[in-house]
Design an enzyme around this catalytic site. Structure first.
Site, short mmCIF file in Angstrom:
data_model
loop_
_atom_site.label_atom_id
_atom_site.label_comp_id
_atom_site.label_asym_id
_atom_site.label_seq_id
_atom_site.Cartn_x
_atom_site.Cartn_y
_atom_site.Cartn_z
N PHE A 344 24.12 20.99 10.42
CA PHE A 344 23.31 20.29 11.42
C PHE A 344 22.85 18.94 10.90
CE2 PHE A 344 22.80 24.68 12.77
CZ PHE A 344 22.76 24.60 14.15
N ASP A 345 22.93 17.94 11.75
CA ASP A 345 22.18 16.71 11.51
C ASP A 345 20.74 17.00 11.89
OD1 ASP A 345 21.66 13.86 11.17
OD2 ASP A 345 21.45 13.85 13.35
N LYS A 346 19.76 16.44 11.15
CA LYS A 346 18.36 16.77 11.44
C LYS A 346 17.81 16.00 12.63
CE LYS A 346 14.87 15.03 9.08
NZ LYS A 346 13.92 14.47 10.12
N THR A 347 17.75 14.68 12.49
CA THR A 347 17.06 13.86 13.48
C THR A 347 17.80 13.85 14.81
OG1 THR A 347 16.24 12.47 11.70
CG2 THR A 347 16.07 11.60 13.93
N THR A 349 18.71 16.37 16.48
CA THR A 349 19.46 17.60 16.71
C THR A 349 18.56 18.81 16.51
OG1 THR A 349 21.51 16.53 15.99
CG2 THR A 349 21.49 18.93 16.04
#
Length: 664
Positions: A344-347, A349
């Site tokens: 996962f990408d954090k920001t 998502t």
């Protein structure tokens, strides 16, 4: 029949033109409505032939079994129903293609040659009925696409520069035009609200059933429904370029793709027919019973087997599209069920991508309300996310703001402004130190960063009067989604971010990720995905489709979040989620596995149906007049088993929180 079932993968519907369904009844058509009419005419012909065939069974009661009426009714009825099958079989052979229904055509011709008109009629009737049912199912499976096409209105109300209105065809709209949409109207093009406020139902695009409030500056999509107010919309995209147009093309593209098992079945067509003909010929040679020969040909026509995969895939694609999950290739749906790792990408998502004020820490002698008023007033003219977060908090706290003077924004550092005669500076520690601000009134700034805050320091005059802690909140459904993925057998859930390690650690721990990596640049994300794959994992990469494009392409499966309105997101990933509801991810994994289960069930049933049917026919227990009805029943069982997938996912509650915020 197989020639129809194969068309499940090949029908192409477009807004203006469509390659119609070519069924064994000879009802080719060039438009979807023409296809429906052709199928209806074929149904009438089948029923007419069926009535004559039925008359051949009833007539002996009134005219005697030797009456010419009996034989004539059977012959004409059988001919009416057999002709489309035979003609289609010969056309297929002439084109050099084999659809396996040639077996039925051969059985019907053989029955005619031996004067068994009733047998020929019964076989033709049930085969045509089976074909028509499958064709109707194929058209019905595309009802969602046709409804999407109908969603876009044909007319739009165009506004001229002088404010006058004129009705124009939607096809004439172009970027920059301004259209007026009244309550109850469908929006004709993608655009941005220029004037007015309203609530819009975006379920057709995002899969979210609750309306989304729209106000000037927000994006709207073609095909969505305006509910409450009137809006003037500046067109950004029209026609096939709209999000709805891309949704239509993606669904049609997916239906035309094929998974490996579908290609394997086609490879065996070349030897299947000769094998069945040999078995039937051997049975006829040793038993001298013509009925066994026909029964073997009819029951071995593998409609149920060929229907097994495409019907399940079409149903699964429909279920996914209903919830705003767009699958470009059915092979990607198959991959989703085999995933063992997700990156996962954090920001944007796992988090909302928006900053929120989570702490106010004034210096000694300063009230928190005064700190907030001063900081928010200075940021009034700023469009930076940090400034917007301060202004939002001030409004929620009913703190009155003061118009700043001499406002100046220093990119990447902070802002300067004069509020009530005092020079106010807001920014990072380095920005205040550059301007010789005394920081001794607050605790060590490095501690604030270690606590996971993005800290903004506020100075009045030459002294720091406090600091504001901001954080990017995780999505409300993210923890549940991660937990469901782990329950579904996803062994590794990795979070990647360009943010600081302390922030990344806090978010990863909050969500239950197995590992994380901070300070990631796009090429770092790519290397990490390669490394996870090298460890034997099947990896899905989930991001916003923009700065994550290289990693999305490297994963076994690339999933773009919040793709509504984003060409980059739609084009860069294998699967596009039209909203930001992370619960769609475990749904996708479960849908893939459920689809594979249904396909396996269909394949096992179809294979056993043929093997047992041929054995019974060889043993003389299955008559030719019963082989056709059984074939019909077998196909219907497969169709209805696959149709169960259409309703899969109804357990998902519509995601409501942050539905509007997530699209910004």
């Amino acid at each position: 029949m197989p020639h129809n079932t194969l068309n499940l993968k090949n029908i192409e519907m477009e807004h203006e033109h469509s390659h119609g369904l070519e069924c064994g009844c000879g009802c080719g058509a060039s438009h979807s409505h023409t296809s429906t009419r052709g199928v209806s005419l074929a149904l009438i012909g089948t029923l007419a032939g069926g009535v004559l065939l039925l008359n051949s069974f009833i007539a002996p009661i009134f005219y005697g079994s030797e009456s010419s009426i009996v034989e004539l009714s059977a012959m004409i009825g059988a001919a009416l129903m057999a002709l489309p099958i035979i003609v289609h079989a010969f056309k297929s052979i002439a084109k050099g293609s084999m659809h396996m229904d040639e077996l039925v055509a051969l059985a019907v011709l053989a029955a005619f040659a031996f004067g068994e008109y009733r047998e020929a009629g019964v076989i033709s009737f049930f085969m045509l009925l089976s074909e028509l049912m499958e064709t109707r199912t194929a058209l019905g499976a595309r009802a969602a696409i046709e409804s999407l096409i109908r969603l876009t209105p044909k007319k739009a109300m165009l506004l001229a520069n002088d404010g006058t209105e004129s009705e124009v065809d939607v096809s004439q709209l172009k970027a920059g035009d301004v259209i007026r949409v009244r309550p109850g109207d469908a929006i004709a093009a993608d655009g941005e609200v220029a004037k007015g406020n309203s609530s819009v139902n975006e379920a057709t695009i995002t899969g979210e059933s609750l309306p989304v409030d729209k106000y000037p500056g927000q994006q709207v999509f073609a095909g969505t429904s305006n509910l409450t107010g009137s809006m003037d919309i500046t067109v950004t995209k029209a026609g096939e370029d709209t999000t709805l147009g891309k949704v239509q093309s993606l669904i049609m593209q997916a239906e035309k793709t094929r998974i490996p098992i579908m290609r394997i079945i086609d490879q065996y067509v070349s030897w299947y027919i000769p094998t069945i003909l040999m078995i039937a010929a051997v049975a006829l040679f040793f038993t001298k019973e013509f009925d066994r020969f026909i029964a073997i040909l009819v029951v071995s026509c593998p409609c149920a087997l060929i229907l097994a995969t495409p019907t399940a895939m079409v149903a699964a694609i429909s279920a996914a599209a209903r919830l705003g999950v767009l699958i470009k290739n059915v092979a990607d749906l198959e991959i989703a069920g085999k995933l063992t790792a997700m990156v996962f990408d954090k920001t944007g998502t796992l988090t909302t991508g928006r900053l929120y004020v989570t702490k106010l820490e004034p210096a000694e002698g300063i009230e928190p309300a005064d700190l907030l008023r001063t900081a928010a007033s200075a940021e009034t003219l700023s469009r930076h996310p940090a400034g917007q977060a301060l202004i939002m908090l001030a409004k929620e706290a009913n703190v009155s703001l003061i118009e700043p003077e001499n406002f100046e924004e220093v990119p990447g550092k902070g802002v300067k402004a004069v509020v009530e005669g005092n020079e106010i500076l807001i920014g990072r520690e380095s920005f205040l130190k550059e301007n010789n601000i005394d920081m001794s009134s607050i605790t060590d700034p490095s501690l604030h960063e270690e606590q996971g805050f993005s800290a903004l320091y506020v100075a009045s005059g030459d002294k720091c009067i406090g600091w504001v802690g901001m954080q990017d909140k995780t999505r409300s459904e993210a923890r549940q989604a991660v937990s469901e993925l782990q329950e579904a057998g996803i062994k590794r859930i990795t979070m990647l971010t360009g943010d600081r390690k302390d922030v990344a650690g806090r978010v990863a721990a909050e969500l239950g990720c197995t590992d994380y990596k901070a300070h990631c640049l796009p090429h770092d994300k790519l290397d990490i995905v390669k490394n996870i794959r090298s460890q034997g994992h099947s990896v899905a990469v989930i991001g916003d489709g923009i700065n994550d494009a290289p990693a999305l392409a490297e994963g076994d499966l690339g999933i773009a979040m919040g793709a509504a309105g984003s060409d980059v997101a739609i084009n860069s990933a294998s699967i596009a989620l039209m909203n930001n509801d992370l619960k769609r991810l475990p749904f996708l994994v479960k849908l893939s596995r459920k689809t594979r289960l249904v396909i396996n069930m269909n394949l096992i049933f179809g294979s056993l149906f043929i093997v047992i049917g041929v054995i019974l026919a060889l043993a003389g227990y299955l008559k030719s007049t019963w082989a056709a009805p059984l074939h019909f029943v077998g196909s219907i069982i497969v169709i209805f088993n696959s149709a169960r997938l259409v309703r899969f996912g109804e357990y998902l509650e519509p995601h409501t929180e942050e539905s509007a915020a997530g699209k910004e």
